[in-house]
Design an enzyme around this catalytic site. Structure first.
Site, PDB file in Angstrom:
ATOM      1  N   GLY A 135     104.446 -19.975  63.771  1.00  0.00           N
ATOM      2  CA  GLY A 135     105.487 -20.996  63.883  1.00  0.00           C
ATOM      3  C   GLY A 135     105.325 -21.837  65.126  1.00  0.00           C
ATOM      4  O   GLY A 135     104.542 -21.523  66.032  1.00  0.00           O
ATOM      5  N   GLN A 136     106.054 -22.906  65.126  1.00  0.00           N
ATOM      6  CA  GLN A 136     106.038 -23.830  66.259  1.00  0.00           C
ATOM      7  C   GLN A 136     107.457 -24.341  66.422  1.00  0.00           C
ATOM      8  O   GLN A 136     108.034 -24.862  65.478  1.00  0.00           O
ATOM      9  CB  GLN A 136     105.071 -24.991  65.972  1.00  0.00           C
ATOM     10  N   GLY A 138     110.631 -25.784  69.517  1.00  0.00           N
ATOM     11  CA  GLY A 138     110.795 -26.557  70.731  1.00  0.00           C
ATOM     12  C   GLY A 138     110.254 -25.812  71.942  1.00  0.00           C
ATOM     13  O   GLY A 138     109.749 -26.409  72.899  1.00  0.00           O
ATOM     14  N   VAL A 142     104.507 -19.758  68.207  1.00  0.00           N
ATOM     15  CA  VAL A 142     104.890 -18.361  67.974  1.00  0.00           C
ATOM     16  C   VAL A 142     103.750 -17.675  67.218  1.00  0.00           C
ATOM     17  O   VAL A 142     103.239 -18.213  66.231  1.00  0.00           O
ATOM     18  CB  VAL A 142     106.206 -18.272  67.160  1.00  0.00           C
ATOM     19  N   ASP A 254     123.552 -22.201  70.992  1.00  0.00           N
ATOM     20  CA  ASP A 254     122.671 -22.890  70.045  1.00  0.00           C
ATOM     21  C   ASP A 254     122.665 -22.169  68.693  1.00  0.00           C
ATOM     22  O   ASP A 254     121.607 -21.935  68.099  1.00  0.00           O
ATOM     23  CB  ASP A 254     121.253 -23.013  70.628  1.00  0.00           C
TER      24      ASP A 254
END
Ligand SMILES: Nc1ncnc2c1ncn2[C@@H]1O[C@H](COP(=O)(O)OP(=O)(O)OP(=O)(O)O)[C@@H](O)[C@H]1O
Length: 433
Positions: A135-136, A138, A142, A254
């Protein structure tokens, strides 16, 4: 005390206070049904002001990705004090994780935190092999990796930024928070590394993607309402734990569907603590923390946005947005829809008070009696969470309790629907014979 100015200090995708607030021209008294609303729903006053508050929403961003009980046995079993947080300063070579680690107290009195070495990280990620990347966000990339003892972990490697300072602050915040918490519905922390410009967090690998992906059906099946209710309860438990059951309670700041990871059994784990802040200390008379606005467009508490005063109720507001997202399947901001449907919570609340809740049900879900009743009840709770003034919002513990009741009735009604369906199928089968 002077409120700090809002900043654009935000990792990719999510944002701080970047978008320009825009009056969408929506009048709460426009439309044909406000009086019907009052009769129908005793919370009419709250309803109208909730609807009103959405008039101060944001310009939808270009992107479609709208980017951020202890009394019960269920809660007790999921809340466990961390071994690391109980241990003092010591070294653990060849620990149960199978890699050498160092536990140390970075700050006097703070819980012990596990530190990884760069060699360990290189070893388990095969030098950050692209084939290990999952994953990518902010924060950065990952990677999925396996520690030498077989524990499967997610290795989150912070991207290197020109704005080093704020990334460093967010990194430290995430590490400090993760090291203080342990709950079944929070992603588990294994350790971290901070060396020169490398910042890495190692957490539990949660195998089944994010809630947002499930609502988008990216995992091949439709998330039924029973699972959505379980997920809402899991998230409510996690936030209740942060707000009420740890030393120096925390505000997540968040809460959003892409920060909720899903397990194989379709249960939820809340992640991403980069923005978390210590809650106001009520015992010393504090009512709020004054701080710059951070979070994700579409999920942000309008009172916090206006006053820069942060309390636990800002998480409750975001949770209200999440509830709407769960039942509608839509993102909080849908730039491609017509104007009146663009802010999902505003649209759904309006339909709810017009007595048309069923029209906002995720079209992927069946319109059964059980689904319709649960939908109404969830929207009613969302309405309370979305109250413009924080004192009118329930706390997270109350949200969880209400959701338990909704789930109980949902299960009873589903079971009776199933029974009557089976009986009528048997009847028609025997008639054919
Ligand atoms: N613990 C984990 N287990 C499995 N996958 C993960 C884990 N953490 C993150 N991921 C995957 O990596 C992706 C990026 O995660 P990350 O938390 O860095 O960013 P994000 O929450 O999507 O974005 P932002 O940081 O901007 O809010 C997630 O969408 C998810 O698919």
């Amino acid at each position: 005390m002077k409120s700090p100015a809002p900043t654009t200090n935000r990792r990719n995708g999510s944002f701080g206070h970047r978008s320009t607030p825009e009056h969408l021209g929506y009048s709460p008294t426009s439309g044909h049904n406000s009086s019907k609303v009052s009769r129908r729903n005793p919370m009419a006053a709250t309803v109208m002001s909730v609807i009103g508050i959405f008039t101060a929403c944001f310009t939808p961003p270009d992107t479609n990705n709208s980017k951020s009980f202890v009394d019960s046995e269920e809660f007790k079993s999921s809340s466990v004090a961390s071994e690391a947080s109980r241990s003092g300063s010591h070294k653990a070579r060849g620990s149960s994780r199978g890699v050498s680690i160092t536990l140390h107290n970075s700050i006097q009195g703070e819980p012990a935190i596990v530190k990884f070495t760069m060699e360990e990280i290189f070893q388990v990620t095969r030098n950050f092999s692209p084939s290990f990347k999952i994953g990518q966000g902010g924060f950065g990339a990952v990677y999925k990796a396996k520690l030498l003892n077989g524990t499967v972990v997610a290795v989150k490697r912070a991207k290197k930024s020109v704005n080093e300072k704020h990334l460093g602050v967010e990194f430290q915040s995430e590490v400090q928070t993760l090291s203080r918490v342990e709950h079944l519905n929070l992603v588990k922390f294994y350790g971290y590394l901070e060396q020169e410009d490398e910042r890495i967090i190692v957490v539990e690998y949660v195998p089944n993607g994010t809630l947002r992906e499930h609502l988008d059906c990216n995992h091949g099946s439709i998330l039924d309402l029973a699972s959505r209710l379980d997920i809402a309860i899991d998230v409510a438990h996690a936030i209740t734990y942060l707000h009420m059951y740890i030393d120096r309670p925390l505000i997540h700041r968040d809460i959003k569907s892409s920060n909720i990871l899903i397990t194989e059994k379709l249960r939820a784990k809340v992640t991403d603590f980069g923005f978390s802040r210590q809650a106001p200390d009520i015992d010393s008379g504090m009512t709020h923390v004054s701080t710059q606005v951070k979070g994700t467009a579409g999920y942000l508490d309008p009172e916090y946005l206006r006053t820069y005063q942060l309390t636990e109720k800002s998480d409750v507001y975001s949770f209200g947005v999440l509830l709407v997202e769960l039942v509608t399947g839509r993102r909080p901001i849908e730039p491609k829809f017509e104007l009146k449907e663009r802010i999902t919570a505003k649209w759904a609340m309006q339909r709810f008070i017009e007595g048309e809740a069923i029209s906002v049900l995720d079209p992927k879900l069946d319109q059964t009696a059980a689904n319709s009743l649960a939908l109404e009840k969830i929207l009613e709770l969302a309405l309370q969470c979305l109250a413009p003034q924080r004192q009118n919002r329930p706390n997270m513990k109350r949200c969880a309790e209400i959701l338990w009741t909704i789930r109980k009735h949902y299960r009873e009604l589903s079971a009776s629907e199933f029974r009557s369906f089976s009986t009528s199928s048997q009847r028609s089968a025997s008639t054919k014979e």
